[in-house]
Motif scaffolding. Structure first.
Motif, PDB file in Angstrom:
ATOM      1  N   LEU A  18       8.859   6.622   8.701  1.00 40.77           N
ATOM      2  CA  LEU A  18      10.133   6.262   8.076  1.00 40.77           C
ATOM      3  C   LEU A  18       9.876   5.666   6.603  1.00 40.77           C
ATOM      4  N   ALA A  19       9.074   4.900   6.645  1.00 42.32           N
ATOM      5  CA  ALA A  19       8.733   4.353   5.277  1.00 42.32           C
ATOM      6  C   ALA A  19       8.325   5.222   4.471  1.00 42.32           C
ATOM      7  N   ALA A  20       7.546   6.236   4.895  1.00 42.88           N
ATOM      8  CA  ALA A  20       6.831   7.333   4.020  1.00 42.88           C
ATOM      9  C   ALA A  20       8.086   8.311   3.353  1.00 42.88           C
ATOM     10  N   ARG A  21       9.131   8.390   4.077  1.00 41.12           N
ATOM     11  CA  ARG A  21      10.164   9.269   3.719  1.00 41.12           C
ATOM     12  C   ARG A  21      11.005   8.485   2.601  1.00 41.12           C
ATOM     13  N   PHE A  22      10.898   7.264   2.594  1.00 43.44           N
ATOM     14  CA  PHE A  22      11.628   6.515   1.360  1.00 43.44           C
ATOM     15  C   PHE A  22      10.891   6.593   0.538  1.00 43.44           C
ATOM     16  N   VAL A  23       9.588   6.547   0.495  1.00 45.52           N
ATOM     17  CA  VAL A  23       8.779   6.329  -0.799  1.00 45.52           C
ATOM     18  C   VAL A  23       8.684   7.887  -1.308  1.00 45.52           C
ATOM     19  N   ALA A  24       8.831   8.917  -0.657  1.00 46.29           N
ATOM     20  CA  ALA A  24       8.788  10.156  -1.175  1.00 46.29           C
ATOM     21  C   ALA A  24      10.447  10.569  -1.600  1.00 46.29           C
ATOM     22  N   GLY A  25      11.203   9.646  -1.728  1.00 43.98           N
ATOM     23  CA  GLY A  25      12.792   9.833  -1.642  1.00 43.98           C
ATOM     24  C   GLY A  25      13.073   9.547  -3.211  1.00 43.98           C
ATOM     25  N   PRO A  62       8.787  -2.028  -9.283  1.00 47.60           N
ATOM     26  CA  PRO A  62       9.324  -0.654  -9.171  1.00 47.60           C
ATOM     27  C   PRO A  62       8.232   0.145  -8.355  1.00 47.60           C
ATOM     28  N   SER A  63       6.756  -0.257  -8.315  1.00 47.65           N
ATOM     29  CA  SER A  63       6.096   0.349  -7.472  1.00 47.65           C
ATOM     30  C   SER A  63       6.169   0.332  -5.856  1.00 47.65           C
ATOM     31  N   VAL A  64       6.916  -0.663  -5.393  1.00 46.79           N
ATOM     32  CA  VAL A  64       7.470  -0.543  -4.009  1.00 46.79           C
ATOM     33  C   VAL A  64       8.826  -0.059  -3.750  1.00 46.79           C
ATOM     34  N   ALA A  81       0.870  -1.215   0.131  1.00 47.61           N
ATOM     35  CA  ALA A  81       0.037  -0.078   0.019  1.00 47.61           C
ATOM     36  C   ALA A  81       0.989   1.099   0.054  1.00 47.61           C
ATOM     37  N   ASP A  82       0.525   2.266  -0.801  1.00 45.26           N
ATOM     38  CA  ASP A  82       1.290   3.494  -0.952  1.00 45.26           C
ATOM     39  C   ASP A  82       2.816   3.290  -1.046  1.00 45.26           C
ATOM     40  N   GLY A  83       2.959   2.549  -1.818  1.00 40.77           N
ATOM     41  CA  GLY A  83       4.510   2.259  -2.159  1.00 40.77           C
ATOM     42  C   GLY A  83       5.405   1.617  -0.953  1.00 40.77           C
ATOM     43  N   VAL A  84       4.703   1.059  -0.132  1.00 36.54           N
ATOM     44  CA  VAL A  84       5.481   0.336   1.052  1.00 36.54           C
ATOM     45  C   VAL A  84       5.008  -1.231   0.839  1.00 36.54           C
ATOM     46  N   ALA A  85       5.736  -2.040   0.839  1.00 35.74           N
ATOM     47  CA  ALA A  85       5.450  -3.492   1.146  1.00 35.74           C
ATOM     48  C   ALA A  85       5.636  -4.100   2.568  1.00 35.74           C
ATOM     49  N   THR A  86       4.781  -4.378   3.167  1.00 31.89           N
ATOM     50  CA  THR A  86       4.998  -4.816   4.466  1.00 31.89           C
ATOM     51  C   THR A  86       4.729  -6.239   4.691  1.00 31.89           C
ATOM     52  N   ILE A  87       5.755  -6.842   5.094  1.00 25.75           N
ATOM     53  CA  ILE A  87       5.810  -8.285   5.310  1.00 25.75           C
ATOM     54  C   ILE A  87       5.724  -8.627   6.673  1.00 25.75           C
TER      55      ILE A  87
END
Ligand SMILES: CC(C)(COP(=O)(O)OP(=O)(O)OC[C@H]1O[C@@H](n2cnc3c(N)ncnc32)[C@H](O)[C@@H]1OP(=O)(O)O)[C@@H](O)C(=O)NCCC(=O)NCCSC(=O)/C=C1/CC=CC=CO1
Length: 265
Positions: A200-207, A46-48, A10-16
């Motif tokens: 923290l994950a959102a920072r990477f998604v926006a990076g 690449p969407s992750v 979701a939203d560029g983050v894969a949560t395992i």
């Protein structure tokens, strides 16, 4: 796919999610297989832009399923040797893929990270831990030695003397100690762990995805490289990052004194 491990994108983050809370998320063969399959999927997606690894329930992971080892104790020593070697080799593609992934991998740790649970957290790029989390390499306490890259990353993170102490004694230590040793990046109140991990994950998604991937690969390579090879690789990585749209946006935003709007291209 077994329920022992779950993935949500979701939203560029894969949560395992390691999902055997009834045994502190102790490792199962299905979990190893699922972890490998999810990471391979992420590698091609690449969407992750960031991966979060966490445990279901109150703990991150207690390592190998020690109760499940019971029946093996009755086998002849050579048969035990053969079976464990085969099992442990199955973990290796998981570690290699995590290190090779272009996306950063964050371990979000609550409760125990023990045995392979600690090895796995160390193989992640960053670790965020709840203040109540605790850690132990544990292996020596059940009469064995580290696996799953624990003996590779531990001395590189904490230095040889401390690594010897942690591995040879197998004592527990708390989240603040883990942070002081460099095993954990951030310690947060347990009730905010999920939200802080998401931030923290959102920072990477926006990076800038390509620069982040190149930086991760550079730091990985530096562990085994000569200065000469590393400098060559740095030059290649900088130039490759500079060929991205995000680089053009980054320098434009700097000149315009505004925050960059990276797209990951
Ligand atoms: C530090 C602990 C993980 C947690 O301690 P604590 O919170 O005090 O909880 P406990 O009372 O000790 O445990 C609660 C219950 O969970 C069961 N349990 C704990 N760990 C495991 C485990 N690893 N496997 C199965 N079950 C586990 C425990 O027995 C309790 O159950 P009951 O309530 O029914 O009694 C602490 O528990 C601990 O140190 N655990 C052992 C850590 C360990 O030795 N891990 C394995 C090392 S080997 C390894 O990690 C890797 C591999 C990888 C792949 C293949 C082959 C081999 O090993």
């Amino acid at each position: 796919m077994s329920d022992d491990i779950l993935m949500n994108k979701a939203d560029g983050v894969a949560t395992i999610t390691l999902n055997r809370p009834e045994v502190l998320n102790a490792l199962s063969e299905a979990m190893v297989q699922g972890l490998g399959e999810f990471l391979t999927d992420i590698e091609g997606d690449p969407s992750v832009r960031c991966v979060v690894l966490k445990g279901a329930g109150e703990h991150f992971m207690a390592g190998g399923d020690v109760k499940g080892f019971g029946p093996l104790a009755k086998l002849p020593p050579e048969e035990r040797r053969r079976r464990f070697e085969a099992r442990i080799h199955k973990l290796h593609p998981v570690i290699f893929t995590m290190r090779r992934l272009r996306q950063p991998v964050i371990a979000s740790v609550q409760g125990a990270a023990a045995g392979f649970g600690l090895s796995l957290a160390m193989a992640c790029d960053m670790v965020i831990a709840a203040d109540k989390a605790f850690f132990t390499l544990a292996y020596v306490r059940i009469g064995t030695s580290p696996d799953g890259s624990g003996s590779y990353f531990l001395p590189r993170i904490v230095g040889m003397k401390k690594a010897m102490e942690i591995a040879l004694l197998g004592d527990r230590f708390d989240a603040a100690t883990a942070r002081d040793l460099g095993l954990v990046n951030y310690v947060v109140p347990a009730e905010t762990l999920e939200a802080e991990t998401a931030k923290l994950a959102a920072r990477f998604v926006a990076g800038p995805a390509r620069a982040i991937a190149n930086t991760k690969a550079l730091l990985n390579a530096s562990l085994g490289n000569s200065l000469e090879s590393q400098l060559a690789r740095e030059a290649w990585s900088f130039a490759d990052s500079a060929a991205s749209e995000d680089w053009a946006e980054g320098v434009t935003a700097f000149a315009e004194k505004r925050e960059p709007r990276f797209t990951g291209k």
